[in-house]
Scaffold this motif. Structure first.
Motif, PDB file in Angstrom:
ATOM      1  N   ILE A  11       0.839  -1.206   0.000  1.00  0.00           N
ATOM      2  CA  ILE A  11       0.000   0.000   0.000  1.00  0.00           C
ATOM      3  C   ILE A  11       0.875   1.258   0.000  1.00  0.00           C
ATOM      4  N   ALA A  15       0.828   3.966  -2.856  1.00  0.00           N
ATOM      5  CA  ALA A  15       0.485   5.373  -2.590  1.00  0.00           C
ATOM      6  C   ALA A  15       1.501   6.308  -3.233  1.00  0.00           C
ATOM      7  N   GLY A  19       0.496   8.365  -6.479  1.00  0.00           N
ATOM      8  CA  GLY A  19       0.526   9.822  -6.396  1.00  0.00           C
ATOM      9  C   GLY A  19       1.402  10.425  -7.482  1.00  0.00           C
TER      10      GLY A  19
END
Length: 246
Positions: A11, A15, A19
């Motif tokens: 995760i 992320a 992003g």
């Protein structure tokens, strides 16, 4: 394997990469071998310089421990302790020697052998507490090594960025590549901060939690073994140890 911990790492990577993608960046922009060498190599070197060899070796082993299935089954151990109490009352303490031979946990194994030898509660406590405290301190020192690496990594990232900027400034004759060169230089900072805050510090904190969990488990085992040595009945031991489960 502790799939929850692995999921957390995935995760975190998702992320950062996600992003970057949403900002219009490309994966290859975050790939920089020299930056990785500076950050990872420098962080390892700092930890090795700071810590004794035994603590560094222990830290490496604890990294594997953090991602394994290490949570003790307290309920199962309560059942085991009650079962050993029944055996001791029916067949005598010497019968616990056979149970000790089958036990894989070194801490429990030593305790059962002490019981089988007829040692009193005070001797059992003093002997096992030395092992309990020593193991806890050794593992906490290993966790501190990993935690310290989380402190060094961002600084090494800054060093990598500065070195990258020095390289860029030495090639000002190529203005077209100046922007790309500066962007690449700051990848080292991302590596340092990312490795520290998304891996090293969380792993160190998890190891501390596992050490505390194991300490509580061993305290429960010690309490149960002493109760057996004192001749308490199985029902009383089960009720006493139930507090650890709650």
């Amino acid at each position: 394997m502790d799939f929850t911990a692995i999921l957390g790492v995935l995760i975190a990577l998702g992320a950062v990469l996600g992003g970057n993608f949403l900002e219009g960046g490309q994966l290859q922009e975050l790939l920089n071998v020299p930056a990785a060498v500076i950050v990872i190599g420098g962080t390892l070197a700092a930890a090795i310089i700071q810590s004794p060899r035994k603590d560094v070796v222990r830290a490496c082993k604890l990294l594997g421990w953090a991602f394994g299935r290490n949570q003790p089954d307290l309920s199962k151990n309560v059942d085991n302790l009650v079962s050993w109490c029944v055996i001791a009352r029916r067949k005598g303490l010497l019968a616990l020697e056979a149970e000790a031979e089958k036990e894989k946990d070194p801490f429990v194994r030593v305790g059962l052998f002490l019981l089988a030898d007829g040692k009193g509660p005070d001797i059992i406590r003093s002997t096992l507490e030395v092992e309990l405290v020593t193991q806890e301190q050794r593992d906490l020192q290993g966790a501190k090594v990993i935690e310290s690496m989380g402190g060094y990594a961002p600084t090494l990232g800054i060093i990598g960025a500065v070195l990258g900027l020095i390289h860029v400034m030495s090639n000002l004759s190529d203005p077209a590549g100046l922007g790309a060169g500066i962007a690449t230089a700051f990848v080292a900072t991302i590596y340092g901060i990312g490795i520290a805050n998304l891996f090293l510090i969380p792993v160190a904190n998890k190891i501390k939690s596992l050490v505390l969990m194991r300490y509580q488990h061993q305290e429960m085992v010690l309490d149960g073994l002493m109760s057996i040595a004192e001749g308490q009945n199985p029902k009383a031991i089960q009720q006493r140890l139930q507090g650890y489960l709650d």
